[in-house]
Design an enzyme around this catalytic site. Structure first.
Site, mmCIF file in Angstrom:
data_model
loop_
_atom_site.group_PDB
_atom_site.id
_atom_site.type_symbol
_atom_site.label_atom_id
_atom_site.label_comp_id
_atom_site.label_asym_id
_atom_site.label_seq_id
_atom_site.Cartn_x
_atom_site.Cartn_y
_atom_site.Cartn_z
ATOM 1 N N ASP A 126 14.398 6.030 -9.170
ATOM 2 C CA ASP A 126 13.872 5.647 -7.858
ATOM 3 C C ASP A 126 14.384 4.266 -7.467
ATOM 4 O O ASP A 126 13.630 3.436 -6.959
ATOM 5 C CB ASP A 126 12.342 5.679 -7.883
ATOM 6 N N THR A 160 11.487 8.197 0.760
ATOM 7 C CA THR A 160 12.774 8.363 1.426
ATOM 8 C C THR A 160 13.805 8.895 0.447
ATOM 9 O O THR A 160 13.932 8.375 -0.662
ATOM 10 C CB THR A 160 13.267 7.034 2.026
ATOM 11 N N ARG A 187 0.855 -1.190 0.000
ATOM 12 C CA ARG A 187 0.000 0.000 0.000
ATOM 13 C C ARG A 187 0.885 1.232 0.000
ATOM 14 O O ARG A 187 1.867 1.309 0.733
ATOM 15 C CB ARG A 187 -0.930 0.008 1.214
ATOM 16 N N GLY A 188 0.549 2.186 -0.867
ATOM 17 C CA GLY A 188 1.315 3.414 -0.980
ATOM 18 C C GLY A 188 0.438 4.628 -0.835
ATOM 19 O O GLY A 188 -0.725 4.541 -0.434
#
Length: 501
Positions: A233, A310, A118-119
């Site tokens: 990423d 992050t 889940r994001g």
């Protein structure tokens, strides 16, 4: 909503939009006629452009599959009859593929087994296709959130890269489709979890273990670069492991084909109000390095799924907005190598702003512990990747580094991985975190199209927010092997070219 694989003049079918009321043709706008005309013409223009791009790509890829077969046949010791049988098998697969492209997928075609990720903008679930019983990973993204957070370009980039990838290093995309509220990516399910889970479990890898995974990650990044993209990423969360423990890249939403720079909003979210943060740093009691590492490990997963994410693996030139190339991915590779052999990323700090500042001042802030017993080769590779100047810039340069002297790049995926996932069943999700299912009432509520700001093409409604997602639908050639009517044939495995729809 326009369904991007149907006719411009008569888009979709009556049953797909049987919930659309007749009065949706009335545009609630201060200037309904101009709004209606502009939206209709824009939707038609976007659809037609995408349609012909797809047709040209389809013809090109079909020809390439035939060419690939003939090349294979030249190198295979087969009789004329066997060669003709393989050609017929390919023809059958092409016919099956044409049939599959005409199918209209919807969320109800898939049974939800378990949520595995889940994001900030959606979730990933293990699902089973009801007709074929095949397992997939289904990524579902909410349209309104994608538009609100200006993530449309990112999800489109991910869809396009996955659709064009044809190798063992990027997670395979079988289908993409959409409904009124969500975008869906139907991908292969990789049951081994991600590299971050492995790092959390084992804390530190031996150099041999790190060498294997860094070598595979290098090849995965190279495969994306060969498609004309940079990933931007690269981090352990985006390195998935298949059932044999080998690496595949996922989450390519920040990929770019060098057409635009990293969004300034991302940097602003990370840095925030510098004065406010400085005051908080002054008022707070700084953590010791041991406390900082423990705090980071505890919060690591939550941070990965946040909207900001992050910055630990991000190259300094990304933050500086000065323009950059493929070398930003090699910086990330070096940071991951550091984390594998040391136990935490090199610029670990109490907050993201301090991490960013350390990255920008990496020449002074990069410290490799002397008490870890690390070899000169691994230390040198880290310093050649995690640096501002003289960074290794190509995959070929990195492959020649002494750290990889015993790596066979051509056969590494056939080697035994250091950690092989223990799986009790095909639906075993033990290598993923636990997530509670969310109430989907909002999704049901949004089934009825909003009557504001809509336009019509043929019978169907095109809502403003759907204009951004025209051309999203996709069905890959590899889906033929997943078709319930398709039994595995001798030609399978020779052709993996994808095709847009």
């Amino acid at each position: 909503m326009i369904n991007d694989h149907e006719s411009v003049i008569n888009v979709g079918s009556d049953e797909e939009y049987d919930e659309v009321e007749d009065d949706t043709t009335i545009i609630n706008s201060s200037d309904p006629l101009s709004r209606f005309t502009l939206d209709k013409s824009l939707a038609a223009k976007m659809y037609i452009e995408q349609y012909y791009i797809n047709v040209q790509q389809s013809v090109k890829e079909r020809g390439q599959r035939r060419k690939d077969l003939e090349t294979k046949l030249e190198n295979m010791k087969l009789s004329s009859k066997e060669q003709n049988d393989l050609r017929k098998e390919l023809d059958k697969k092409e016919s099956d593929y044409m049939r599959i492209k005409r199918l209209r997928l919807k969320r109800s075609d898939f049974e939800l087994i378990k949520i595995i990720g889940r994001g900030a903008f959606g979730e990933v679930s293990l699902v089973r296709h009801k007709e074929s019983n095949d397992l997939y990973a289904m990524k579902r993204l909410k349209k309104s959130e994608m538009l609100k957070k200006e993530q449309v370009a990112h999800v489109r980039a991910e869809r396009d890269v996955l659709a064009s990838a044809n190798n063992d290093w990027v997670v395979k995309l079988y289908y993409s489709f959409q409904d009124d509220s969500y975008l869906y990516l139907i991908m292969e399910y990789l049951p081994g979890g991600d590299m971050m889970s492995l790092l959390i479990k084992y804390d530190i890898f031996t150099e041999d273990q790190a060498r294997f995974y860094i070598a595979e990650t290098l090849l995965a990044i190279e495969s994306v670069h060969n498609l004309g993209y940079i990933h931007r990423d690269i981090k352990p969360d985006n390195l998935l492991l298949d059932k044999e423990g080998h690496v595949k890249l996922c989450d390519l939403g920040l990929c770019t084909g060098f057409h635009r720079l990293h969004s300034s909003e991302f940097y602003q979210m990370l840095v925030g109000d510098a004065m406010t943060i400085k005051m908080k740093l002054i008022e707070s009691t700084p953590l010791t390095q041991t406390e900082r590492i423990q705090s980071w490990k505890k919060a690591r997963r939550a941070l990965a799924y946040s909207a900001v994410g992050t910055p630990d693996y991000t190259a300094p030139e990304v933050f500086l907005q000065v323009g950059y190339g493929k070398e930003v991915d090699w910086w990330s590779l070096g940071v991951i190598l550091y984390e594998m052999v040391v136990g935490h990323p090199p610029f670990l700090s109490d907050n993201t702003t301090e991490t960013c500042l350390k990255i920008l001042n990496c020449k002074e802030t990069l410290h490799i512990p002397n008490d870890m017993g690390l070899s000169r080769e691994v230390i040198d590779l880290i310093k050649r990747l995690v640096c501002e100047k003289d960074r290794l810039k190509t995959a070929d340069e990195i492959k020649l580094h002494p750290f990889f002297k015993n790596i066979n790049w051509d056969t590494i995926r056939k080697q035994k991985a250091p950690f092989i996932p223990e799986l009790k069943s095909p639906t075993d999700t033990s290598n993923f975190d636990e997530y509670e299912a969310l109430d989907d009432a909002e999704s049901q509520k949004n089934k009825t199209p909003n009557k504001r700001h809509t336009s019509i093409i043929g019978k169907n409604v095109v809502k403003d927010k759907d204009l951004a997602f025209i051309g999203f639908t996709y069905k890959g050639f590899d889906a033929v092997n997943k078709s319930p009517s398709h039994q595995r044939r001798p030609v399978d495995g020779i052709f993996n070219n994808n095709n847009n729809q």
